[in-house]
Design an enzyme around this catalytic site. Structure first.
Site, PDB file in Angstrom:
ATOM      1  CB  VAL A 300     -69.455 -54.703 -58.890  1.00  0.00           C
ATOM      2  CG1 VAL A 300     -67.823 -54.407 -59.281  1.00  0.00           C
ATOM      3  CG2 VAL A 300     -69.903 -55.904 -58.961  1.00  0.00           C
ATOM      4  CB  CYS A 301     -66.824 -51.496 -54.216  1.00  0.00           C
ATOM      5  SG  CYS A 301     -66.671 -49.892 -53.632  1.00  0.00           S
TER       6      CYS A 301
END
Length: 463
Positions: A300-301
């Protein structure tokens, strides 16, 4: 594009979301913070596996290396999510189920899912849908939602006989079972404590039975209180007393986006040095790359997780940042209405009509992948959320199929809310033939899956 969100003060002042203001109510006293991008910060890898990145003829000189190694392409031919025959027999369906039931995998490891290739349609039309997008929207809630269910990521499809009472010999018993299932859904708590997290992605990390420090435990318990009191209506969380370092969340895709009505599952680890460092977050992708911020390997960025650059309170602040902020930021900054422009540099590189055109195509791809994520989640419901998954797709099956029908007829992706097109301009017939063909060929399979899950009166949607 860096997405900046204003701070909400402890007095409860409203905050502004650039793309989805209505998704967060004014009485939420917590912050949606961070920036999003398709390129992660190498200093904090929240997961690992494989990565499928889509950059349509984009070469701006900023070549990036993703932290997820490209080790799989999901190009198998077992496209079991599609039904060539509208009246597919039960043995075919059970054969599909067996692919999950017979999978002997370690805790937190997903079965390989080959959904990126679609079978050729009978009209000889074939389409490949590229997999990439970004996201926004969040809302506020009470601890329980009168529209939802309670329960127990077990590798058992939600549409098994334990969830659908079609095999009952008594009509009365069948109706009683249906009523019981819907009561569970309607009483499903937004926050609850469970006894077991053995299938959690991070089960082999963290304290693993060790006694955590008192200060750490108090901080996590404070997080629990915030989540219990302030979770939005569209986010659900389960925590474990025996493993306080683990958390699981399900986020409903916001209306007005390509991700509407979908369920997105995340596993969270509070590290031993939390809150000095942000939580680690893993996304259950099913092998699908929904956008550059949600990698198919689970990364998850988000700047709030220190997996992307940010300034000030966009990044994790040990004294003020919370788990609630992380969840709401994922929903608000990642699951948004125009995910294409979350890609670094795209807001300036693709301005005007060219940017609008590419963004529109991006939303088409994102919606198709969101539909595939729905089938993945239905067949592999996350543990402790089975009743939510079952009830959600029973209640929203008609809305999802109505949106599919409207998009095939030319409505703009994201313009359909509860089966109704919201804007007159949304009926412009701009959707690509490839997109229409992809959605059309998926509909009968979705109808079969939703029906087996207990949804009613879906036959009129069949082509």
């Amino acid at each position: 594009m860096d997405v900046e969100i204003e701070q909400i003060t402890s007095e409860g002042n409203p905050q502004k979301l650039q793309n989805n203001k209505e998704a967060i109510t004014k009485d939420n006293p917590h912050t949606v913070a961070g920036t999003t991008s398709g390129s992660p910060n190498s200093g904090n890898n929240n997961s690992s596996n494989s990565d499928l990145t889509f950059h349509e003829d984009q070469n701006d000189g900023n070549d990036r290396i993703d932290d997820c190694d490209d080790v799989s392409n999901y190009d198998d031919d077992d496209d079991y999510m599609f039904y060539e025959n509208d009246d597919d027999d039960e043995c075919d369906y059970l054969s599909m189920q067996a692919q999950f039931d017979n999978a002997d995998l370690p805790a937190g490891v997903e079965a390989t899912v080959s959904w990126l290739n679609e079978p050729a349609s009978s009209s000889k039309a074939s389409s490949q849908v590229s997999s990439s997008s970004h996201l926004a929207g969040a809302q506020r809630s009470t601890p329980t939602n009168p529209d939802h269910a309670s329960s127990g990521f077990r590798q058992v499809p939600a549409s098994s006989s334990t969830l659908v009472s079609g095999g009952s010999n008594s009509r009365g018993k069948e109706e009683a079972t249906e009523d019981e299932l819907m009561k569970k859904y309607q009483s499903f708590k937004h926050f609850d404590v469970v006894e077991d997290f053995s299938d959690h992605h991070y089960t082999n990390l963290g304290f693993q039975g060790q006694q955590p420090p008192k200060a750490w435990s108090k901080k996590v318990q404070d997080e629990w209180k915030i989540l219990e009191n302030d979770l939005p209506d569209t986010i659900y969380v389960r925590v474990c007393e025996a493993r306080m370092d683990l958390l699981r969340a399900v986020i409903i895709g916001p209306q007005g986006t390509p991700y509407h009505d979908g369920l997105f599952v995340f596993d969270v680890l509070f590290p031993q040095n939390y809150p000095d460092v942000p939580p680690m977050v893993y996304y259950y992708s099913g092998g699908l790359r929904l956008n550059p911020n949600l990698y198919d390997c689970g990364k998850v960025c988000l700047s709030l997780l220190n997996t992307w650059t940010g300034k000030g309170n966009e990044k994790w602040l040990p004294k003020t940042s919370t788990m609630l902020q992380v969840l709401v930021s994922i929903q608000a900054l990642i699951l948004n209405a125009n995910p294409f422009f979350n890609e670094p540099g795209y807001e300036t590189s693709y301005a005007g009509r060219e940017g609008e055109k590419r963004s529109y195509a991006y939303n088409e791809d994102a919606f198709v992948l969101s539909l595939k994520t729905m089938t993945y989640t239905l067949r592999r419901p996350p543990k402790h959320f089975e009743d939510l998954v079952t009830g959600h797709f029973r209640c929203h099956a008609a809305d999802i199929l109505s949106a599919c029908k409207a998009y095939i007829e030319g409505a703009r992706v994201g313009s359909v809310v509860k089966g109704v097109v919201q804007r007159a301009s949304a009926t412009e017939n701009k959707n690509s033939p490839t997109f229409k063909d992809s959605v059309s060929r998926m509909m009968n399979g979705l109808i079969s899956l939703f029906t087996k899950n207990g949804a009613k009166d879906l036959e009129p949607f069949r082509a």
